[in-house]
Design a protein around this motif. Structure first.
Motif, PDB file in Angstrom:
ATOM      1  N   UNK A  53     -23.783  12.535 -41.756  1.00  0.00           N
ATOM      2  CA  UNK A  53     -24.165  13.942 -41.839  1.00  0.00           C
ATOM      3  C   UNK A  53     -24.122  14.687 -40.529  1.00  0.00           C
ATOM      4  N   UNK A  54     -23.869  13.988 -39.422  1.00  0.00           N
ATOM      5  CA  UNK A  54     -23.815  14.634 -38.113  1.00  0.00           C
ATOM      6  C   UNK A  54     -22.381  15.075 -37.838  1.00  0.00           C
ATOM      7  N   UNK A  55     -22.195  16.348 -37.470  1.00  0.00           N
ATOM      8  CA  UNK A  55     -20.858  16.889 -37.222  1.00  0.00           C
ATOM      9  C   UNK A  55     -20.419  16.720 -35.777  1.00  0.00           C
ATOM     10  N   UNK A  56     -21.363  16.772 -34.843  1.00  0.00           N
ATOM     11  CA  UNK A  56     -21.011  16.666 -33.422  1.00  0.00           C
ATOM     12  C   UNK A  56     -22.201  16.132 -32.641  1.00  0.00           C
ATOM     13  N   UNK A  57     -21.908  15.353 -31.610  1.00  0.00           N
ATOM     14  CA  UNK A  57     -22.937  14.863 -30.687  1.00  0.00           C
ATOM     15  C   UNK A  57     -22.663  15.469 -29.318  1.00  0.00           C
ATOM     16  N   UNK A  58     -23.684  16.102 -28.751  1.00  0.00           N
ATOM     17  CA  UNK A  58     -23.599  16.638 -27.393  1.00  0.00           C
ATOM     18  C   UNK A  58     -24.280  15.652 -26.453  1.00  0.00           C
ATOM     19  N   UNK A  59     -23.534  15.181 -25.458  1.00  0.00           N
ATOM     20  CA  UNK A  59     -24.058  14.144 -24.562  1.00  0.00           C
ATOM     21  C   UNK A  59     -24.207  14.722 -23.162  1.00  0.00           C
ATOM     22  N   UNK A  60     -25.443  14.875 -22.718  1.00  0.00           N
ATOM     23  CA  UNK A  60     -25.729  15.336 -21.358  1.00  0.00           C
ATOM     24  C   UNK A  60     -26.276  14.158 -20.569  1.00  0.00           C
ATOM     25  N   UNK A  61     -25.561  13.740 -19.562  1.00  0.00           N
ATOM     26  CA  UNK A  61     -25.957  12.538 -18.820  1.00  0.00           C
ATOM     27  C   UNK A  61     -26.310  12.896 -17.382  1.00  0.00           C
ATOM     28  N   UNK A  62     -27.528  12.557 -16.983  1.00  0.00           N
ATOM     29  CA  UNK A  62     -27.986  12.854 -15.630  1.00  0.00           C
ATOM     30  C   UNK A  62     -29.209  12.007 -15.320  1.00  0.00           C
ATOM     31  N   UNK A  63     -29.381  11.675 -14.062  1.00  0.00           N
ATOM     32  CA  UNK A  63     -30.583  10.949 -13.645  1.00  0.00           C
ATOM     33  C   UNK A  63     -31.837  11.770 -13.915  1.00  0.00           C
ATOM     34  N   UNK A  64     -31.689  13.086 -14.037  1.00  0.00           N
ATOM     35  CA  UNK A  64     -32.842  13.954 -14.311  1.00  0.00           C
ATOM     36  C   UNK A  64     -33.437  13.692 -15.687  1.00  0.00           C
ATOM     37  N   UNK A  65     -32.640  13.076 -16.589  1.00  0.00           N
ATOM     38  CA  UNK A  65     -33.109  12.797 -17.947  1.00  0.00           C
ATOM     39  C   UNK A  65     -33.515  11.340 -18.139  1.00  0.00           C
ATOM     40  N   UNK A  66     -33.524  10.568 -17.076  1.00  0.00           N
ATOM     41  CA  UNK A  66     -33.758   9.125 -17.194  1.00  0.00           C
ATOM     42  C   UNK A  66     -35.073   8.812 -17.892  1.00  0.00           C
ATOM     43  N   UNK A  67     -36.104   9.594 -17.625  1.00  0.00           N
ATOM     44  CA  UNK A  67     -37.411   9.334 -18.206  1.00  0.00           C
ATOM     45  C   UNK A  67     -37.871  10.454 -19.125  1.00  0.00           C
ATOM     46  N   UNK A  68     -36.915  11.268 -19.560  1.00  0.00           N
ATOM     47  CA  UNK A  68     -37.176  12.337 -20.539  1.00  0.00           C
ATOM     48  C   UNK A  68     -38.325  13.250 -20.126  1.00  0.00           C
ATOM     49  N   UNK A  69     -38.343  13.634 -18.849  1.00  0.00           N
ATOM     50  CA  UNK A  69     -39.370  14.568 -18.398  1.00  0.00           C
ATOM     51  C   UNK A  69     -39.232  15.882 -19.159  1.00  0.00           C
ATOM     52  N   UNK A  70     -40.355  16.396 -19.636  1.00  0.00           N
ATOM     53  CA  UNK A  70     -40.334  17.535 -20.551  1.00  0.00           C
ATOM     54  C   UNK A  70     -39.701  18.772 -19.924  1.00  0.00           C
ATOM     55  N   UNK A  71     -39.954  19.011 -18.641  1.00  0.00           N
ATOM     56  CA  UNK A  71     -39.416  20.206 -17.995  1.00  0.00           C
ATOM     57  C   UNK A  71     -37.888  20.188 -17.981  1.00  0.00           C
ATOM     58  N   UNK A  72     -37.311  19.040 -17.673  1.00  0.00           N
ATOM     59  CA  UNK A  72     -35.854  18.933 -17.635  1.00  0.00           C
ATOM     60  C   UNK A  72     -35.241  18.963 -19.031  1.00  0.00           C
ATOM     61  N   UNK A  73     -35.892  18.281 -19.970  1.00  0.00           N
ATOM     62  CA  UNK A  73     -35.392  18.269 -21.341  1.00  0.00           C
ATOM     63  C   UNK A  73     -35.414  19.676 -21.927  1.00  0.00           C
ATOM     64  N   UNK A  74     -36.500  20.401 -21.693  1.00  0.00           N
ATOM     65  CA  UNK A  74     -36.609  21.760 -22.215  1.00  0.00           C
ATOM     66  C   UNK A  74     -35.524  22.657 -21.634  1.00  0.00           C
ATOM     67  N   UNK A  75     -35.246  22.513 -20.352  1.00  0.00           N
ATOM     68  CA  UNK A  75     -34.216  23.321 -19.705  1.00  0.00           C
ATOM     69  C   UNK A  75     -32.845  23.056 -20.323  1.00  0.00           C
ATOM     70  N   UNK A  76     -32.571  21.796 -20.646  1.00  0.00           N
ATOM     71  CA  UNK A  76     -31.278  21.470 -21.267  1.00  0.00           C
ATOM     72  C   UNK A  76     -31.173  22.073 -22.662  1.00  0.00           C
ATOM     73  N   UNK A  77     -32.247  22.012 -23.420  1.00  0.00           N
ATOM     74  CA  UNK A  77     -32.242  22.603 -24.764  1.00  0.00           C
ATOM     75  C   UNK A  77     -32.058  24.116 -24.672  1.00  0.00           C
ATOM     76  N   UNK A  78     -32.741  24.747 -23.740  1.00  0.00           N
ATOM     77  CA  UNK A  78     -32.643  26.197 -23.581  1.00  0.00           C
ATOM     78  C   UNK A  78     -31.225  26.628 -23.208  1.00  0.00           C
TER      79      UNK A  78
END
Length: 310
Positions: A53-78
């Motif tokens: 059911x998934x049409x596309x996967x967006x892959x953002x790779x960075x050391x900033x996301x290594x521990x899923x810090x909320x501030x960085x994750x939110x910025x990527x979603x925004x």
């Protein structure tokens, strides 16, 4: 209309909560995209591409996301939000940490812990510890939604063939940093993903009795161990074992409640279990009102007998 699901993952694999969230996303209509933001998370992105059911996967790779810090994750979603009509998060600790930040930045109302999608703009969610269901309609251009995973079946983890698109990661916000973590390790299934759960309540009387009575039953059934809030508050069990409105929401195939009276906040966390078995010496205990099978008996006698019979 396109829906974005924010994946829960550990960089190596997709967590089961994401599968339930994909099912909710498909019910919203339109194409479903999945964002995998992590560090060296290629395997997780490939796993996401296999979800039916998934049409596309967006892959953002960075050391900033290594521990899923909320501030960085939110910025990527925004950075992606303008392309989507809906952005869905699993109502897990990770999802509930990021979703409100995104909603606030977009100046929209968050719709929390939905259990059903009526239409693209209308959702159902429990209120008052699950004693009532609210139907919520949103006119916001972008709908920020958290999904109670027990309300939706898991999408098949295989059978899909979505393209994986690498996208530019946002820069580290610098607002927070990861210091350390201490994880409780157990050979038992994770509570929210377990198919069988045995839970103990305050009636067990002590941490020693909790272990003595509940562990053999869990071993026999290959089950995860849970606890009521009263048992956790009394120190009989660890905080991460708490089932209920202020603990973990579970919906296993089998839930065995031992010495749990059935306070409303506990019922809110487990009443969607497929089969509920209650053992309690008080025949008026509220737990019997939701139980499929009830045994009025002293748990210190009944549970060891059950273990022997198994």
């Amino acid at each position: 209309m396109t829906v974005l699901v924010i994946a829960d993952h550990d960089n190596a694999a997709i967590k089961s909560a994401t599968l339930n969230t994909v099912t909710a996303a498909r019910a919203c209509g339109g194409n479903v995209h999945v964002l995998v933001a992590g560090h060296n998370a290629g395997p997780a992105a490939q796993a996401a591409s296999q979800i039916a059911g998934v049409a596309k996967v967006l892959h953002a790779d960075s050391a900033a996301f290594a521990n899923a810090l909320a501030e960085n994750m939110a910025a990527q979603v925004l950075a992606l939000a303008a392309n989507y009509s809906h952005i869905l998060f699993a109502a897990t600790a990770a999802g509930k940490n990021v979703a409100p930040r995104v909603a606030a930045k977009l100046d929209v109302a968050q719709i929390s812990e939905i259990i059903k999608v009526d239409s693209a703009d209308t959702f159902q969610r429990p209120i008052y510890a699950g004693t009532a269901i609210a139907t919520v309609q949103s006119a916001d251009k972008v709908k920020i939604v958290t999904v109670r995973t027990t309300g939706f079946d898991a999408a098949p983890a295989s059978g899909g063939s979505a393209a994986v698109e690498s996208i530019a990661p946002v820069a580290d916000s610098g607002k927070s940093s990861f210091i350390s973590q201490e994880l409780a390790k157990s050979d038992r299934p994770e509570l929210t993903a377990a198919k069988i759960i045995v839970s103990g309540g305050r009636a067990l009387g002590s941490a020693e009795k909790f272990q003595e009575v509940m562990t053999p039953l869990a071993d026999k059934l290959g089950a995860a161990i849970g606890a009521s809030r009263a048992a956790v508050d009394a120190g009989y069990a660890a905080n991460d074992l708490q089932v209920g409105q202020t603990g973990k929401i579970v919906a296993p195939q089998l839930y065995v409640a031992c010495g749990i009276s059935g306070a409303i906040q506990h019922l809110a966390g487990m009443k969607d279990s497929k089969v509920i078995v209650a053992i309690n010496k008080d025949e008026e205990a509220p737990i019997f009102s939701v139980a499929d099978y009830g045994l009025v008996a002293d748990l210190f006698t009944a549970v060891p007998e059950l273990v022997k019979a198994l």
